[in-house]
Each structure stands twice: as structure tokens, then as C-alpha cells.
Design an enzyme around this catalytic site. Structure first.
Site, PDB file in Angstrom:
ATOM      1  N   LYS A   1     -63.861  -5.880-114.910  1.00 24.29           N
ATOM      2  CA  LYS A   1     -65.198  -6.330-115.319  1.00 24.29           C
ATOM      3  C   LYS A   1     -65.672  -5.672-116.609  1.00 24.29           C
ATOM      4  O   LYS A   1     -66.357  -6.303-117.426  1.00 24.29           O
ATOM      5  CB  LYS A   1     -66.190  -6.095-114.189  1.00 24.29           C
ATOM      6  CG  LYS A   1     -65.921  -6.952-112.943  1.00 24.29           C
ATOM      7  CD  LYS A   1     -66.953  -6.696-111.871  1.00 24.29           C
ATOM      8  CE  LYS A   1     -66.727  -7.588-110.662  1.00 24.29           C
ATOM      9  NZ  LYS A   1     -65.441  -7.328-109.982  1.00 24.29           N
TER      10      LYS A   1
ATOM     11  N   GLU B   1     -75.470  -1.803-113.178  1.00 23.30           N
ATOM     12  CA  GLU B   1     -76.231  -2.881-113.806  1.00 23.30           C
ATOM     13  C   GLU B   1     -77.645  -2.904-113.233  1.00 23.30           C
ATOM     14  O   GLU B   1     -77.878  -2.467-112.106  1.00 23.30           O
ATOM     15  CB  GLU B   1     -75.589  -4.242-113.516  1.00 23.30           C
ATOM     16  CG  GLU B   1     -74.323  -4.535-114.258  1.00 23.30           C
ATOM     17  CD  GLU B   1     -73.788  -5.921-113.946  1.00 23.30           C
ATOM     18  OE1 GLU B   1     -72.928  -6.388-114.699  1.00 23.30           O
ATOM     19  OE2 GLU B   1     -74.230  -6.539-112.952  1.00 23.30           O
TER      20      GLU B   1
ATOM     21  N   HIS C   1     -71.782 -11.200 -99.662  1.00 22.54           N
ATOM     22  CA  HIS C   1     -71.492 -11.476-101.070  1.00 22.54           C
ATOM     23  C   HIS C   1     -70.386 -12.518-101.242  1.00 22.54           C
ATOM     24  O   HIS C   1     -69.784 -12.615-102.314  1.00 22.54           O
ATOM     25  CB  HIS C   1     -71.117 -10.193-101.819  1.00 22.54           C
ATOM     26  CG  HIS C   1     -72.177  -9.144-101.788  1.00 22.54           C
ATOM     27  ND1 HIS C   1     -73.348  -9.245-102.504  1.00 22.54           N
ATOM     28  CD2 HIS C   1     -72.247  -7.969-101.107  1.00 22.54           C
ATOM     29  CE1 HIS C   1     -74.095  -8.172-102.280  1.00 22.54           C
ATOM     30  NE2 HIS C   1     -73.453  -7.393-101.443  1.00 22.54           N
TER      31      HIS C   1
ATOM     32  N   ARG D   1     -58.489 -18.375-112.008  1.00 22.76           N
ATOM     33  CA  ARG D   1     -57.721 -19.160-111.033  1.00 22.76           C
ATOM     34  C   ARG D   1     -58.542 -20.369-110.625  1.00 22.76           C
ATOM     35  O   ARG D   1     -59.681 -20.547-111.066  1.00 22.76           O
ATOM     36  CB  ARG D   1     -57.441 -18.310-109.787  1.00 22.76           C
ATOM     37  CG  ARG D   1     -58.713 -17.717-109.185  1.00 22.76           C
ATOM     38  CD  ARG D   1     -58.477 -17.031-107.865  1.00 22.76           C
ATOM     39  NE  ARG D   1     -59.611 -16.213-107.444  1.00 22.76           N
ATOM     40  CZ  ARG D   1     -60.715 -16.665-106.879  1.00 22.76           C
ATOM     41  NH1 ARG D   1     -60.878 -17.970-106.690  1.00 22.76           N
ATOM     42  NH2 ARG D   1     -61.685 -15.847-106.522  1.00 22.76           N
TER      43      ARG D   1
END
Length: 497
Positions: A117, A201, A236, A293
Site C-alpha cells: 500500500k 491514515e 471489512h 486481479r
């Protein structure tokens, strides 16, 4: 190079999904399977099939070396990884290429960059992509991290740099909770991914999870196929998806599409991929990550655009140029997808493994079922407990939702508890119908007591029992015929190793 034989390095519904498109293109297919999947549908559907190990994924579906060896033995031209397992493994993609086999997906370098990330954020920084405020690199010093959080402002989100699926992710509401949650996130990330790196974040309250499907060829042409709304999640992970979003304006849709194409361009992407964004209540959007993907929810994009994404993947892997231009694409109707899991929504969505005593798919206009099971089969304990993806399509959102309600009511499954009841509740909920729902839908609106309102009536149970008994009679009647065929050489077993 023209691909003539594809090995699908996966199982279940996605393996069947890939094989069906390949068959339409006149391409032969090879299935690999674990001992637990010896009689699975994808094994029976493929032209050839090879057992590669015991039930555990680490000894079968994750054994890239065995998969490549099978390719060499059977003269396979290309590998399609599906999703999960080895689909985002840069080392496997590189090993495939080194063996002279086409990897139906992006380059190993694209997978590597977007799989981290922080590396992904660095790669897209030159393209002015909106980013959630946070740290530009991994954080290890807790004191430094606490100072950063004061600057960003609580609540904050601690996220694992490697991996996904909600692992190594913690929301921190207050400063006094930070140290404990940081330690937990690092520990979980190290356990799940072998890498304890985390970053921080700003946590966007009331967020929507909206993603953009992209396609790129090996000649630098990249397009997007609009958005998918994926905000209804548990742990999630997505449960309900739809395309297009009910809330995006044409201007926001265009801006998000351009940003998604730029993200793909930042890593010289080719193949099918998905760029994920967090969207706040004011429709400000922020880059989240890129999945390199095919996504579980790709059917809704196929239905609203008329594009077969698997066929496009294969054509791109062959080196063909995209025949579709951005201006050719239009949103045609609306599609909704639910994931039918063998899980108990009343027990925190924990897996409920067992045998499918009754299994009757819904049918009719605008209904598509992607699955890998039949009545009487067991749900293996070794893999993800998804039974099927149920997708409906209509001329507009109202029709698509109406068809989904009907399809859920027609879907007959007994022997395991499923998420069908929960998804039926979603289809009736005012928040979902209005489009004003966010990733906290489950915690905010769902209670196990609601499931009682959606339990099947006695007449429905009786009908399901009759259907099951009739199917058993048919199975018993056909078993004698199958034995006769076996004596002379069963076709589907002929090329099975």
C-alpha cells in the site's frame, strides 16, 4: 501468441467462470484440485484435471511449483489465477513467466508495487490522485506515531502495509487507545502477512467503499468500466455489491474513472484490475488501493457494460490490443450481487460448515448464479465458505432489487446456515433503498432478531423437502446408469490424474 490451453489455478465458482469463457473461445482447460475437491464441479468441467495435494491450501492451491510442473507436463500455454490464492503473488507470476508460460494477469512488477500500500501511494503520487491524509511510509516508533496522530486528528486508522481483508487494521478513536491498538495491528499484520509494517491514515467517518473496474492492454491503452458500490461489509469484507452506485453524480463518476485510469498508468498496468476508493458524505473520494486481479464482484460490471472481463483478460494476455474505447462504453441498466456464504449472521457471521441437503438455484429473467456446488456436496472446512454469487440485472435499480428479492426467496438451501436471510433484510432496508448507507451498515442497522422475520414458512420447508426427496430419487436412478458408463469408461474421468 494464440493461447490454446489454460490451466486455472483456482477452485469453485471462479474456476468454472474462467473455464466457461475459455470454452466459448475454443480454448482447452486444465483444472488442478486438492484431495478435498476430487469431485468438485470445476474438476468435472475441465478437459483435464490433476490432483496437486492434500486439502490444506498451503499443500495444494498455494503450491506454485506443482502448478507450473503440471503446466509443463500437459503442454499448457497460460495460467489464469482467478482471485485469492496465488492471484496477487508477484513471485508466482515471475516464476510462471520464467517457465515460458503466460500469466493471465498484470506484470510481476505491477503486482509487487500495488501489493504494497505504501509503494502504491508513492507510485501514484505523480498523478495528483486524491489521498487520505496520513503517513507516507511505515511507522515503527510509537512516540512518533502518536505525534502524527495529533497532527492528523482522531479518529485514525492503523493499516497493515502488506495484505488486506481487514487484517492488521484498527480504528483508534482516542489517544489513550493508540498504543494498545498499534501493538495489536503490528502483531496481526506480522502473523497474517509475515510483515508487521503498518501506516496511519485519517479515518473517514461514514465512508462509502466504491471501486472502479479498469482494463489495460500491453500497448498502453487503459479504460475503465465504471464503478461498483461495495459498502455493505462484515469484518471489512464485502457481502453486497451493485453497479452503478446510487449516489455518484456524472461529474464525480468521470473524475473517479480518470483517477482509476491514472492509477493503472502509474504502474504500467495491463489486464483486468480494480482501483478502490473511500468516498465521504460529500462525495470527496480518496485512493485506497489497487487489486491486481479479477474481483469477486466482477459480474455486476459485466452486466452493465456487456463486456466479458475474462475473455478480455485472455485477449490481453495474448498481446491483442483493446478493441473497446472509452467512448464506446455506456451504463446499461443496473446489477446487484450478493455473496451467499455458509455463515451464521446471528452468530457474528461465523462459518457454518456442513452438507447441502437441499440446494435449488433461483431462475428466471435477469438472474445469474455463479457457484461451484450441487445438492449433496459438502462445504469444505479448508477454504472460504462462499457457496455462490447471486446476481440480478434490471433496466434500473428498482427492477434489479425486485429481482434480487424474488431470487433470494426462490433460493433453497438447507443443511447449512447462510447469509441469504441477512441479504434479504438488506434489500428491504430503507438505508439501502435510499442509497444512504455506509460501511457501518451491519453494526448500525442489523440485529440477529431481524432474521426471524425472514425464516421460511412451513409450506416452503415442505416444498424444499419434497424437492430434496425427488432429487434423491433421481440421483439413485442415475447411479445405476453412471455405473454402466463407468464400466465402459466415464468421459469426465478419462483425463483425470
Amino acid at each position: 501468441m494464440t493461447i490454446k490451453k489454460i490451466l486455472v489455478a483456482n477452485r469453485g465458482e471462479i474456476a468454472l467462470r474462467v473455464m466457461r469463457s475459455a470454452r466459448e473461445m475454443g480454448i482447452r482447460t486444465v483444472a488442478v484440485y486438492s484431495e478435498a475437491d476430487r469431485n468438485a464441479l470445476h474438476v468435472r468441467y475441465a478437459d483435464e484435471a490433476v490432483c496437486i495435494g492434500p486439502p490444506a491450501s498451503a499443500q495444494s492451491y498455494l503450491r506454485g511449483d506443482k502448478i507450473i510442473e503440471v503446466c509443463k507436463q500437459l503442454g499448457v500455454d497460460a495460467i489464469h489465477p482467478g482471485y485469492g490464492f496465488l492471484s496477487e503473488n508477484a513471485a508466482f507470476a515471475q516464476a510462471t513467466a520464467d517457465a515460458g508460460i503466460i500469466f493471465i494477469g498484470p506484470s510481476p512488477e505491477s503486482i509487487r508495487v500495488m501489493g504494497d500500500k505504501l509503494a502504491a501511494k508513492a507510485a501514484v503520487s505523480a498523478f495528483n490522485i486524491p489521498m487520505v491524509p496520513g503517513t507516507p511510509e511505515a511507522v515503527k516508533d510509537i512516540a512518533e506515531a502518536k505525534e502524527i496522530c495529533k497532527t492528523i486528528g482522531y479518529p485514525v486508522l492503523i493499516k497493515a502495509s502488506a495484505g488486506g481483508g481487514g487484517k492488521g487494521m484498527r480504528v483508534v478513536e482516542r489517544e489513550e487507545e493508540f498504543v494498545e491498538q498499534m501493538q495489536r495491528a503490528v502483531s496481526e499484520a506480522a502473523s497474517a502477512f509475515g510483515d508487521g509494517s503498518v501506516f496511519i491514515e485519517k479515518y473517514i467517518t461514514s465512508p462509502k467503499h466504491i471501486e472502479i473496474q479498469v482494463l489495460g492492454d500491453q500497448h498502453g491503452h487503459i479504460i475503465h468500466l465504471f464503478e461498483r458500490e461495495c459498502s455493505i461489509q462484515r469484518r471489512h469484507q464485502k457481502v453486497v455489491e451493485e453497479a452503478p452506485s446510487a449516489v455518484l453524480t456524472p461529474a464525480v463518476r468521470e473524475a473517479m474513472g480518470k483517477s482509476a485510469v491514472d492509477v493503472a498508468r502509474a504502474c504500467s498496468y495491463y489486464g483486468a484490475g480494480t482501483v478502490e476508493f473511500i468516498v465521504d458524505e460529500k462525495l470527496n473520494f480518496y485512493f485506497l488501493e489497487m487489486n491486481t486481479r479479477l474481483q469477486v464482484e466482477h459480474p455486476v460490471s459485466e452486466l452493465i457494460t456487456g463486456v466479458d472481463l475474462v475473455k478480455e483478460q485472455i485477449k490481453i494476455a495474448q498481446g491483442e490490443k483493446l478493441a473497446i474505447r472509452q467512448e464506446d462504453l455506456k451504463i446499461l441498466g443496473h446489477a446487484v450481487e450478493i455473496r451467499v456464504y455458509a455463515e451464521d449472521p446471528a452468530n457474528n457471521f461465523l462459518p457454518d460448515i456442513g452438507r447441502l441437503q437441499t440446494y435449488v438455484r433461483p431462475q428466471g429473467p435477469g438472474v445469474r448464479v455463479d457457484d461451484g456446488f450441487e445438492q449433496g456436496m459438502d462445504i469444505p472446512i479448508y477454504y472460504d465458505p462462499m457457496i455462490a454469487k447471486l446476481i440480478t440485472f434490471g433496466k434500473d435499480r428498482t427492477e434489479a432489487i425486485g429481482r434480487m428479492r424474488r431470487a433470494i426467496d426462490e433460493y433453497q438451501i438447507s443443511g447449512v446456515t447462510t447469509t441469504l436471510g441477512f441479504c434479504r433484510i438488506v434489500m428491504d432496508h430503507e438505508a439501502f433503498l435510499s442509497g444512504r448507507f455506509y460501511t457501518d451498515f451491519v453494526s448500525k442497522y442489523f440485529t440477529p432478531a431481524q432474521l426471524n422475520q425472514h425464516l421460511p414458512q412451513e409450506s416452503e420447508v415442505a416444498a424444499a423437502l419434497v424437492a430434496y426427496l425427488l432429487s434423491q430419487q433421481q440421483t439413485n436412478a442415475s447411479s445405476g446408469k453412471a455405473a454402466q458408463q463407468s464400466a465402459s469408461g466415464s468421459k469426465w474421468r478419462k483425463n483425470r490424474q
